[in-house]
Scaffold this motif. Structure first.
Motif, PDB file in Angstrom:
ATOM      1  N   ALA A 136      -7.209  60.003  -4.710  1.00 43.68           N
ATOM      2  CA  ALA A 136      -6.463  60.848  -4.303  1.00 43.68           C
ATOM      3  C   ALA A 136      -6.657  61.974  -5.551  1.00 43.68           C
ATOM      4  O   ALA A 136      -5.835  63.198  -5.115  1.00 43.68           O
ATOM      5  N   LEU A 137      -6.924  61.799  -6.505  1.00 43.97           N
ATOM      6  CA  LEU A 137      -7.495  62.841  -7.554  1.00 43.97           C
ATOM      7  C   LEU A 137      -8.374  63.830  -7.249  1.00 43.97           C
ATOM      8  O   LEU A 137      -8.860  64.669  -7.657  1.00 43.97           O
ATOM      9  N   THR A 138      -9.501  63.146  -6.499  1.00 41.32           N
ATOM     10  CA  THR A 138     -10.748  63.855  -6.144  1.00 41.32           C
ATOM     11  C   THR A 138     -10.784  64.007  -4.398  1.00 41.32           C
ATOM     12  O   THR A 138      -9.904  63.681  -3.584  1.00 41.32           O
ATOM     13  N   ARG A 139     -11.917  64.583  -4.014  1.00 44.93           N
ATOM     14  CA  ARG A 139     -12.141  64.817  -2.569  1.00 44.93           C
ATOM     15  C   ARG A 139     -12.992  63.465  -1.972  1.00 44.93           C
ATOM     16  O   ARG A 139     -13.795  62.688  -2.988  1.00 44.93           O
ATOM     17  N   GLY A 140     -13.064  63.133  -0.850  1.00 43.16           N
ATOM     18  CA  GLY A 140     -13.518  62.086  -0.204  1.00 43.16           C
ATOM     19  C   GLY A 140     -15.253  62.445  -0.270  1.00 43.16           C
ATOM     20  O   GLY A 140     -15.465  63.242   0.339  1.00 43.16           O
ATOM     21  N   SER A 141     -15.802  61.399  -0.755  1.00 43.67           N
ATOM     22  CA  SER A 141     -17.449  61.373  -0.824  1.00 43.67           C
ATOM     23  C   SER A 141     -17.960  60.027  -1.457  1.00 43.67           C
ATOM     24  O   SER A 141     -17.088  59.376  -1.916  1.00 43.67           O
ATOM     25  N   ILE A 142     -19.095  59.693  -0.906  1.00 49.36           N
ATOM     26  CA  ILE A 142     -19.777  58.436  -1.316  1.00 49.36           C
ATOM     27  C   ILE A 142     -19.701  58.387  -2.883  1.00 49.36           C
ATOM     28  O   ILE A 142     -19.504  57.114  -3.260  1.00 49.36           O
ATOM     29  N   GLY A 143     -20.110  59.302  -3.719  1.00 49.28           N
ATOM     30  CA  GLY A 143     -20.053  59.366  -5.134  1.00 49.28           C
ATOM     31  C   GLY A 143     -18.700  59.036  -5.719  1.00 49.28           C
ATOM     32  O   GLY A 143     -18.725  58.076  -6.546  1.00 49.28           O
ATOM     33  N   ASN A 144     -17.782  59.639  -4.970  1.00 46.61           N
ATOM     34  CA  ASN A 144     -16.305  59.349  -5.635  1.00 46.61           C
ATOM     35  C   ASN A 144     -15.871  57.907  -5.415  1.00 46.61           C
ATOM     36  O   ASN A 144     -15.201  57.380  -6.098  1.00 46.61           O
ATOM     37  N   VAL A 145     -16.223  57.392  -4.014  1.00 47.24           N
ATOM     38  CA  VAL A 145     -15.632  56.176  -3.793  1.00 47.24           C
ATOM     39  C   VAL A 145     -16.469  55.177  -4.575  1.00 47.24           C
ATOM     40  O   VAL A 145     -15.844  54.183  -5.091  1.00 47.24           O
ATOM     41  N   ILE A 146     -17.731  55.346  -5.010  1.00 45.69           N
ATOM     42  CA  ILE A 146     -18.416  54.335  -6.077  1.00 45.69           C
ATOM     43  C   ILE A 146     -17.819  54.517  -7.516  1.00 45.69           C
ATOM     44  O   ILE A 146     -17.509  53.298  -7.981  1.00 45.69           O
ATOM     45  N   VAL A 147     -17.381  55.544  -7.951  1.00 47.01           N
ATOM     46  CA  VAL A 147     -16.890  55.790  -9.200  1.00 47.01           C
ATOM     47  C   VAL A 147     -15.464  55.051  -9.197  1.00 47.01           C
ATOM     48  O   VAL A 147     -14.949  54.363 -10.203  1.00 47.01           O
ATOM     49  N   ALA A 148     -14.405  55.261  -8.053  1.00 50.04           N
ATOM     50  CA  ALA A 148     -13.340  54.846  -7.862  1.00 50.04           C
ATOM     51  C   ALA A 148     -13.361  53.280  -8.043  1.00 50.04           C
ATOM     52  O   ALA A 148     -12.605  52.450  -8.775  1.00 50.04           O
ATOM     53  N   ILE A 149     -14.256  52.424  -7.187  1.00 49.58           N
ATOM     54  CA  ILE A 149     -14.159  51.160  -7.182  1.00 49.58           C
ATOM     55  C   ILE A 149     -14.841  50.486  -8.533  1.00 49.58           C
ATOM     56  O   ILE A 149     -14.540  49.581  -8.847  1.00 49.58           O
ATOM     57  N   THR A 150     -15.812  51.343  -9.051  1.00 50.35           N
ATOM     58  CA  THR A 150     -16.352  50.874 -10.235  1.00 50.35           C
ATOM     59  C   THR A 150     -15.345  50.701 -11.225  1.00 50.35           C
ATOM     60  O   THR A 150     -15.291  49.618 -12.239  1.00 50.35           O
ATOM     61  N   VAL A 151     -14.668  51.570 -11.523  1.00 50.20           N
ATOM     62  CA  VAL A 151     -13.451  51.664 -12.553  1.00 50.20           C
ATOM     63  C   VAL A 151     -12.613  50.435 -12.195  1.00 50.20           C
ATOM     64  O   VAL A 151     -12.177  49.909 -13.356  1.00 50.20           O
ATOM     65  N   ALA A 152     -12.382  50.271 -11.021  1.00 49.69           N
ATOM     66  CA  ALA A 152     -11.281  48.991 -10.774  1.00 49.69           C
ATOM     67  C   ALA A 152     -12.182  47.879 -10.877  1.00 49.69           C
ATOM     68  O   ALA A 152     -11.131  46.806 -11.274  1.00 49.69           O
ATOM     69  N   GLU A 153     -13.465  47.744 -10.952  1.00 50.06           N
ATOM     70  CA  GLU A 153     -13.987  46.255 -10.826  1.00 50.06           C
ATOM     71  C   GLU A 153     -14.643  46.123 -12.272  1.00 50.06           C
ATOM     72  O   GLU A 153     -14.941  44.855 -12.917  1.00 50.06           O
ATOM     73  N   ILE A 154     -14.599  47.138 -13.276  1.00 42.05           N
ATOM     74  CA  ILE A 154     -15.046  46.886 -14.567  1.00 42.05           C
ATOM     75  C   ILE A 154     -14.414  45.782 -15.336  1.00 42.05           C
ATOM     76  O   ILE A 154     -14.956  45.054 -15.980  1.00 42.05           O
ATOM     77  N   PRO A 155     -13.027  45.894 -15.542  1.00 41.15           N
ATOM     78  CA  PRO A 155     -12.314  44.895 -16.248  1.00 41.15           C
ATOM     79  C   PRO A 155     -12.617  43.391 -15.721  1.00 41.15           C
ATOM     80  O   PRO A 155     -12.579  42.498 -16.691  1.00 41.15           O
ATOM     81  N   ARG A 156     -13.153  42.956 -14.497  1.00 38.22           N
ATOM     82  CA  ARG A 156     -13.185  41.812 -14.377  1.00 38.22           C
ATOM     83  C   ARG A 156     -14.387  41.244 -14.947  1.00 38.22           C
ATOM     84  O   ARG A 156     -14.659  40.136 -15.558  1.00 38.22           O
ATOM     85  N   VAL A 157     -15.785  42.262 -15.023  1.00 41.84           N
ATOM     86  CA  VAL A 157     -17.024  41.928 -15.596  1.00 41.84           C
ATOM     87  C   VAL A 157     -16.685  41.752 -16.798  1.00 41.84           C
ATOM     88  O   VAL A 157     -17.166  40.898 -17.972  1.00 41.84           O
ATOM     89  N   THR A 158     -15.800  42.689 -17.712  1.00 36.77           N
ATOM     90  CA  THR A 158     -15.500  42.546 -19.069  1.00 36.77           C
ATOM     91  C   THR A 158     -14.880  41.153 -19.496  1.00 36.77           C
ATOM     92  O   THR A 158     -15.389  40.746 -20.500  1.00 36.77           O
TER      93      THR A 158
END
Length: 316
Positions: free
Chosen positions: A169-191
């Motif tokens: 919601a803070l950015t515009r829709g694009s493949i790069g932004n989708v990758i960043v958004a999902i990555t931020v949400a998945e990092i804690p699991r790996v950590t």
């Protein structure tokens, strides 16, 4: 009287020894010049031990080939509009039918494999790398562990898909932004996974011996901690890849993912939900491909887990 050496035929040792005179010496059998072929039946044993992993690997290879060969196996341009061919049923001209704008669903599904695979693999690689670095620091540095884990716990208190929606919601829709958004949400699991592995490895005798001998902490991490943390992290990366594909489809389905003009499985299903009771095939085909791809990645992950975990080996 000198002994005479008589070569022994294979399988006739007992008969020769029983009928030979007392003064006749029997030569020992010659070693086999050509060893038996150990590779024979290796593929059969692999299929018998890990049938799910083999099936998953074949399915994933098919989807990868479809994504790479999309310009050649796609029938038409996936973005080409044809108002006169709207919502057509599957036929010889349009194998999967057409959508509300007359676009060929088969071509859009084929090109949509590229979006899902790129996002899935990218999120798995980035989240694994970031989570590995943070987990190593958190597990080896007691002072930083408390601060890092409180931040991780705070991020994990938010459902990953909601966090991804908030970031998109803070950015515009694009493949790069989708990758960043999902990555931020998945990092804690790996950590958390890497931190748990590091905490258990840190108490091993060989790590204590390395520290007592004066080995630098960076060397201990590089030589002892990191190699033993890669196996569970690799298995976790496969599950993150599958989860990222589903998250991308959800984001695109609710209009917060890649642009609607980009052919992705989530976008195709989002555009066909208005007519799913009449033309359910618009949603059916992308849903099937998404499900099979996620299933294939999970099966491969299970196979990697069985191969890396000695306790799962059937021949031990």
């Amino acid at each position: 009287m000198s002994a005479t050496f008589v070569p022994r035929a294979p399988g006739a040792a007992d008969g020769i020894r029983a009928s030979a005179p007392p003064d006749l010496a029997i030569a020992e059998p010659l070693p086999d010049i050509i060893p038996p072929r150990k590779a024979r039946g290796r593929a059969r044993r692999l299929v018998a031990r890990h049938p799910g992993a083999v099936i998953g690997g074949v399915l994933l290879a098919v989807v990868l080939a479809m994504a790479l060969l999309a310009p050649w196996i796609g029938t038409v341009d996936p973005t080409a509009l044809s108002p006169t061919q709207r919502t057509r049923a599957p036929s010889a001209l349009h194998w999967f039918g057409t959508d509300l704008l007359g676009r060929d669903i088969y071509s859009r599904v084929v090109y949509g494999a590229r979006v899902s695979l790129v996002i899935g693999f990218s999120v798995a690689a980035l989240a694994s790398a970031a989570g590995l670095a943070i987990g190593l620091v958190s597990g080896m540095m007691r002072r930083a562990d408390g601060i890092i884990m409180r931040i991780v716990d705070g991020v994990m208190s938010i459902p990953p898909i909601l966090l991804a929606v908030a970031l998109m919601a803070l950015t515009r829709g694009s493949i790069g932004n989708v990758i960043v958004a999902i990555t931020v949400a998945e990092i804690p699991r790996v950590t958390r996974l890497v931190r748990g592995v590091v905490l258990s490895l840190r108490e091993q005798p060989y790590v204590d011996a390395a520290i007592v001998s004066g080995t630098r902490p960076s060397t201990v991490i590089w030589r002892h901690i990191l190699p033993n943390s890669l196996a569970p992290m690799t298995v976790q990366a496969t599950y993150i890849c599958a989860s990222a594909m589903i998250a991308e489809a959800i984001l695109s389905f609710i209009g917060a993912g890649v642009p609607p003009s980009t052919p992705s499985w989530g976008n195709i299903m989002a555009e066909g939900r208005a007519l799913w009771q009449v033309k359910f095939t618009i949603i059916l085909f992308p849903a099937i491909f998404l499900s099979l791809t996620v299933l294939a990645v999970n099966l491969v992950g299970d196979g990697i887990r069985d191969a890396l975990d000695a306790r799962m080996a059937k021949d031990v």
